[in-house]
Design a protein around this motif. Structure first.
Motif, PDB file in Angstrom:
ATOM      1  N   THR A  83      15.767  12.134 -33.494  1.00  0.00           N
ATOM      2  CA  THR A  83      17.127  11.627 -33.526  1.00  0.00           C
ATOM      3  C   THR A  83      17.777  11.893 -34.881  1.00  0.00           C
ATOM      4  O   THR A  83      17.105  11.846 -35.918  1.00  0.00           O
ATOM      5  N   GLU A 162      11.715   6.703 -27.698  1.00  0.00           N
ATOM      6  CA  GLU A 162      13.131   6.350 -27.811  1.00  0.00           C
ATOM      7  C   GLU A 162      13.820   7.124 -28.929  1.00  0.00           C
ATOM      8  O   GLU A 162      15.045   7.229 -28.954  1.00  0.00           O
ATOM      9  N   ARG A 165      13.835  13.528 -28.233  1.00  0.00           N
ATOM     10  CA  ARG A 165      14.122  14.180 -26.962  1.00  0.00           C
ATOM     11  C   ARG A 165      13.250  15.415 -26.886  1.00  0.00           C
ATOM     12  O   ARG A 165      13.302  16.283 -27.765  1.00  0.00           O
ATOM     13  N   HIS A 207      22.546  17.210 -35.256  1.00  0.00           N
ATOM     14  CA  HIS A 207      23.296  16.671 -34.123  1.00  0.00           C
ATOM     15  C   HIS A 207      23.400  17.704 -32.997  1.00  0.00           C
ATOM     16  O   HIS A 207      23.255  17.359 -31.808  1.00  0.00           O
ATOM     17  N   TRP A 210      20.018  17.966 -31.292  1.00  0.00           N
ATOM     18  CA  TRP A 210      19.797  16.752 -30.505  1.00  0.00           C
ATOM     19  C   TRP A 210      20.595  16.795 -29.205  1.00  0.00           C
ATOM     20  O   TRP A 210      20.081  16.469 -28.133  1.00  0.00           O
ATOM     21  N   ASP A 211      21.869  17.202 -29.304  1.00  0.00           N
ATOM     22  CA  ASP A 211      22.714  17.290 -28.109  1.00  0.00           C
ATOM     23  C   ASP A 211      22.175  18.331 -27.124  1.00  0.00           C
ATOM     24  O   ASP A 211      22.171  18.107 -25.906  1.00  0.00           O
ATOM     25  N   ALA A 213      19.084  19.343 -26.777  1.00  0.00           N
ATOM     26  CA  ALA A 213      17.874  18.819 -26.144  1.00  0.00           C
ATOM     27  C   ALA A 213      18.236  17.833 -25.035  1.00  0.00           C
ATOM     28  O   ALA A 213      17.593  17.815 -23.981  1.00  0.00           O
ATOM     29  N   GLY A 214      19.272  17.030 -25.257  1.00  0.00           N
ATOM     30  CA  GLY A 214      19.713  16.099 -24.222  1.00  0.00           C
ATOM     31  C   GLY A 214      20.217  16.817 -22.984  1.00  0.00           C
ATOM     32  O   GLY A 214      19.931  16.412 -21.853  1.00  0.00           O
ATOM     33  N   LEU A 215      20.955  17.900 -23.177  1.00  0.00           N
ATOM     34  CA  LEU A 215      21.442  18.684 -22.040  1.00  0.00           C
ATOM     35  C   LEU A 215      20.282  19.293 -21.259  1.00  0.00           C
ATOM     36  O   LEU A 215      20.273  19.282 -20.020  1.00  0.00           O
ATOM     37  N   GLN A 217      17.299  18.224 -21.032  1.00  0.00           N
ATOM     38  CA  GLN A 217      16.500  17.206 -20.359  1.00  0.00           C
ATOM     39  C   GLN A 217      17.055  16.871 -18.978  1.00  0.00           C
ATOM     40  O   GLN A 217      16.301  16.499 -18.079  1.00  0.00           O
ATOM     41  N   THR A 218      18.368  17.001 -18.824  1.00  0.00           N
ATOM     42  CA  THR A 218      19.014  16.557 -17.579  1.00  0.00           C
ATOM     43  C   THR A 218      19.521  17.700 -16.706  1.00  0.00           C
ATOM     44  O   THR A 218      19.864  17.479 -15.549  1.00  0.00           O
TER      45      THR A 218
END
Length: 264
Positions: A83, A162, A165, A207, A210-211, A213-215, A217-218
């Motif tokens: 994070t 938590e 990612r 950032h 991180w963003d 990796a979030g994309l 993941q989903t």
């Protein structure tokens, strides 16, 4: 995926191979894996739990599988991104998550550990009571030790996840591997520097990573392609600006004001 993006500034080939800045480290990790873990070879099945070698970085980690033929892997098995603005405690939590024993735990291991801790606790408790430690202190400790050994690691794992990612799969890891290489160049440029532009570029890069990796993941790389390309463009612009700043610093020309860095 790059959509004809410009080639990033030249520099070290970050993350194209395991431990690209310390090749000897890979040989040590490979030798350890051959001795203690299961590697990818002709005996592997779909259920094989392969030994992972974690390469920790300032922004997260890359997990590599050790091939059985002696070659070096080109794509990580997993990439984890920490994070942004992570605290020291959060970084330690991620280190816990990638600890080596976690890759070799079986379904029986927690109960075996609990029994072992229980026996040690029993001996320690009896020893403590023999040395006049009150029973109402020693007995609860003896009872709690096996419970903590069985359930505490899982709780710590959940809390550590938590703050990170992680992505798997060749397509996702290949993309994040490329983006991470760009970000690593930003982090190294900012390391030990007192220039706000360099530190800010590394913060923005974290950032973006991180963003991304979030994309991943989903969504798969195809459905997330427009957003991923946009973030890679921003990362390349940051890398260009940082390269320009470093070049002017090397030339001694610091009079011209650098271009405005991108916002997060």
């Amino acid at each position: 995926m790059t959509d004809n993006l410009r080639t990033p500034p030249t520099g070290p080939a970050h993350h194209q191979r395991p431990f690209s800045r310390d090749p000897g480290r890979w040989e040590k990790e490979r030798s350890r894996a051959l001795r203690t873990g299961h590697i990818r070879d002709h005996t592997c099945t779909a259920r094989c739990e392969l030994e992972l070698v974690h390469e920790h970085t300032a922004w997260g980690w890359l997990a590599w599988i050790v091939p059985g033929d002696g070659s070096m892997p080109e794509i990580p098995q997993q990439i984890g991104v920490l994070t942004p603005a992570a605290t020291r405690i959060q970084r330690l939590a991620v280190r816990w998550l990638t600890r080596r024993p976690a890759q070799r735990i079986t379904s029986r291991s927690p109960r075996i550990s609990a029994v072992a801790v229980g026996l040690i606790g029993l001996v320690a408790g009896l020893f403590a009571m023999a040395h006049r430690v009150p029973a109402d202190v020693a007995l609860p400790a003896m009872l709690l030790a096996p419970l903590l050994a069985e359930y505490l690691p899982g709780c710590l794992d959940a809390r550590a996840r938590e703050h990170v990612r992680s992505v798997e799969g060749d397509g996702a890891c290949r993309y994040l591997q490329r983006l991470a290489a760009l970000h690593t160049s930003l982090v190294q440029a900012a390391a030990g520097s007192d220039r706000h532009e360099l530190r800010r570029s590394a913060e923005i890069g974290q950032h973006l990573l991180w963003d991304a990796a979030g994309l991943l993941q989903t969504q798969n790389t195809r459905s997330a392609s427009p957003d991923l390309i946009a973030r890679e463009r921003l990362m390349l612009q940051l890398a260009d600006q940082v390269a320009e700043i470093l070049q002017r610093s090397a030339d001694g020309d610091l009079t011209r004001k650098p271009g405005r860095l991108l916002g997060p």
